[in-house]
Design a protein around this motif. Structure first.
Motif, PDB file in Angstrom:
ATOM      1  N   ASP A 204      20.720  24.588  44.127  1.00  0.00           N
ATOM      2  CA  ASP A 204      20.878  24.614  42.671  1.00  0.00           C
ATOM      3  C   ASP A 204      21.717  23.444  42.178  1.00  0.00           C
ATOM      4  O   ASP A 204      22.067  23.374  41.011  1.00  0.00           O
TER       5      ASP A 204
ATOM      6  N   ASP B 161      18.414  21.732  32.053  1.00  0.00           N
ATOM      7  CA  ASP B 161      17.306  22.447  32.681  1.00  0.00           C
ATOM      8  C   ASP B 161      16.504  21.525  33.588  1.00  0.00           C
ATOM      9  O   ASP B 161      16.090  21.929  34.679  1.00  0.00           O
ATOM     10  N   GLU B 162      16.263  20.284  33.145  1.00  0.00           N
ATOM     11  CA  GLU B 162      15.528  19.320  33.971  1.00  0.00           C
ATOM     12  C   GLU B 162      16.287  19.013  35.260  1.00  0.00           C
ATOM     13  O   GLU B 162      15.706  18.928  36.328  1.00  0.00           O
TER      14      GLU B 162
ATOM     15  N   PRO C 115      12.861  18.774  25.968  1.00  0.00           N
ATOM     16  CA  PRO C 115      13.395  19.509  27.111  1.00  0.00           C
ATOM     17  C   PRO C 115      14.912  19.357  27.193  1.00  0.00           C
ATOM     18  O   PRO C 115      15.476  18.337  26.833  1.00  0.00           O
ATOM     19  N   ASP C 116      15.547  20.390  27.666  1.00  0.00           N
ATOM     20  CA  ASP C 116      16.996  20.386  27.845  1.00  0.00           C
ATOM     21  C   ASP C 116      17.315  19.590  29.112  1.00  0.00           C
ATOM     22  O   ASP C 116      16.805  19.909  30.188  1.00  0.00           O
TER      23      ASP C 116
ATOM     24  N   ILE D  87      18.523  20.927  36.816  1.00  0.00           N
ATOM     25  CA  ILE D  87      18.504  22.106  37.691  1.00  0.00           C
ATOM     26  C   ILE D  87      17.140  22.273  38.342  1.00  0.00           C
ATOM     27  O   ILE D  87      17.046  22.539  39.547  1.00  0.00           O
ATOM     28  N   GLU D  88      16.058  22.083  37.567  1.00  0.00           N
ATOM     29  CA  GLU D  88      14.715  22.204  38.126  1.00  0.00           C
ATOM     30  C   GLU D  88      14.488  21.160  39.220  1.00  0.00           C
ATOM     31  O   GLU D  88      13.947  21.464  40.274  1.00  0.00           O
TER      32      GLU D  88
END
Length: 107
Positions: A38, A25-26, A21-22, A28-29
């Protein structure tokens, strides 16, 4: 003989790239699901777990097998979707949860 090996190597390289996983991205999620924004005030992914601090003052220490979706569900069930103030989970699965309204739970 060479073509099947080349094809297998290509497929394995694609699988390896898609499984990691990036970290952005983790982050931000986690911010979207936990902070309802955000961005998070602080975020760290360490060996002992995930730590997130929100601009609203909410903080999370997530260890073990608890997912972000599990925390969102706990907010819905225990805090009536009003928000979690403090969340701490242990490797053993114990959860300490404080809601914005002042109620606290040990699960």
């Amino acid at each position: 003989m060479f073509k099947p090996i080349l094809s297998l190597g290509f497929i394995l390289s694609l699988a390896a790239c898609s499984t990691s996983p990036d970290p952005v991205d983790e982050r931000i999620e986690a911010a979207i699901k936990l902070c309802h924004s955000d961005s998070a005030k602080a975020f760290s992914q360490t060996v002992d777990g995930l730590r997130v601090m929100c601009h609203s003052g909410s903080s999370y220490v997530i260890r073990g097998d608890i997912s972000l979706d599990d925390i969102v569900e706990m907010d819905r069930v225990y805090c009536s979707s009003m928000g979690i103030r403090d969340f701490i989970s242990s490797q053993e699965g114990e959860v300490k949860l404080s809601c914005v309204d002042g109620s606290s739970y040990v699960l």
